[in-house]
Motif scaffolding. Structure first.
Motif, PDB file in Angstrom:
ATOM      1  N   UNK A  28       0.830  -1.205   0.000  1.00  0.00           N
ATOM      2  CA  UNK A  28       0.000   0.000   0.000  1.00  0.00           C
ATOM      3  C   UNK A  28       0.863   1.253   0.000  1.00  0.00           C
ATOM      4  N   UNK A  29       1.922   1.253   0.793  1.00  0.00           N
ATOM      5  CA  UNK A  29       2.831   2.404   0.837  1.00  0.00           C
ATOM      6  C   UNK A  29       3.536   2.582  -0.510  1.00  0.00           C
ATOM      7  N   UNK A  30       3.927   1.480  -1.142  1.00  0.00           N
ATOM      8  CA  UNK A  30       4.589   1.552  -2.447  1.00  0.00           C
ATOM      9  C   UNK A  30       3.640   2.129  -3.496  1.00  0.00           C
ATOM     10  N   UNK A  31       2.401   1.671  -3.497  1.00  0.00           N
ATOM     11  CA  UNK A  31       1.413   2.179  -4.447  1.00  0.00           C
ATOM     12  C   UNK A  31       1.136   3.661  -4.215  1.00  0.00           C
ATOM     13  N   UNK A  32       1.081   4.062  -2.946  1.00  0.00           N
ATOM     14  CA  UNK A  32       0.879   5.475  -2.631  1.00  0.00           C
ATOM     15  C   UNK A  32       2.055   6.312  -3.123  1.00  0.00           C
ATOM     16  N   UNK A  33       3.271   5.812  -2.928  1.00  0.00           N
ATOM     17  CA  UNK A  33       4.458   6.529  -3.396  1.00  0.00           C
ATOM     18  C   UNK A  33       4.481   6.664  -4.906  1.00  0.00           C
ATOM     19  N   UNK A  34       4.108   5.598  -5.625  1.00  0.00           N
ATOM     20  CA  UNK A  34       4.066   5.660  -7.082  1.00  0.00           C
ATOM     21  C   UNK A  34       3.010   6.661  -7.547  1.00  0.00           C
ATOM     22  N   UNK A  35       1.882   6.679  -6.869  1.00  0.00           N
ATOM     23  CA  UNK A  35       0.828   7.631  -7.230  1.00  0.00           C
ATOM     24  C   UNK A  35       1.287   9.067  -7.022  1.00  0.00           C
ATOM     25  N   UNK A  36       1.975   9.318  -5.909  1.00  0.00           N
ATOM     26  CA  UNK A  36       2.470  10.672  -5.654  1.00  0.00           C
ATOM     27  C   UNK A  36       3.511  11.084  -6.681  1.00  0.00           C
ATOM     28  N   UNK A  37       4.415  10.145  -7.041  1.00  0.00           N
ATOM     29  CA  UNK A  37       5.424  10.458  -8.058  1.00  0.00           C
ATOM     30  C   UNK A  37       4.777  10.782  -9.391  1.00  0.00           C
TER      31      UNK A  37
END
Length: 112
Positions: A28-37
């Motif tokens: 979930x944290x990885x997906x959130x980081x990719x979305x922010x990038x």
């Protein structure tokens, strides 16, 4: 009003851990980081497009306007094309049995 102390942050972390579980939390944290990038990249691209200077070229001879050879498709035509493409993609993603859709082959077997 929005002063979060260490106690509140710990409670929030525990609730998030309970909701998502220890296994899904990194994903979930990885997906959130990719979305922010991706969001940052797109906003910077928009800023670059707005701030980019327009290039004006001058020509020695005036150029005659180009004639439009094909009419611009209407909204109805665009919708029809999108619906056809959607049907084609849906048909391509459906499972097949010997080249026929699986649902059709099951119906054929039942009728025999």
């Amino acid at each position: 009003m929005s002063n979060l102390g260490p106690t509140e942050l710990i409670i929030i972390a525990v609730v998030v851990l309970l909701l998502f579980g220890a296994k899904r939390l990194p994903d979930t944290a990885r997906a959130l980081g990719q979305s922010l990038r991706l969001f940052k990249k797109e906003t910077s691209n928009m800023k670059d497009d707005v701030e980019a200077p327009t290039v004006v070229t001058t020509q020695a001879e005036p150029v005659a306007p180009q004639q439009v050879t094909a009419a611009t498709p209407s909204v109805e035509d665009r919708l029809r094309l999108l619906e056809e493409e959607n049907r084609r993609l849906k048909a391509a993603s459906e499972p097949t049995v010997n080249g026929a859709p699986a649902a059709q082959s099951q119906n054929d077997q039942r009728s025999s």
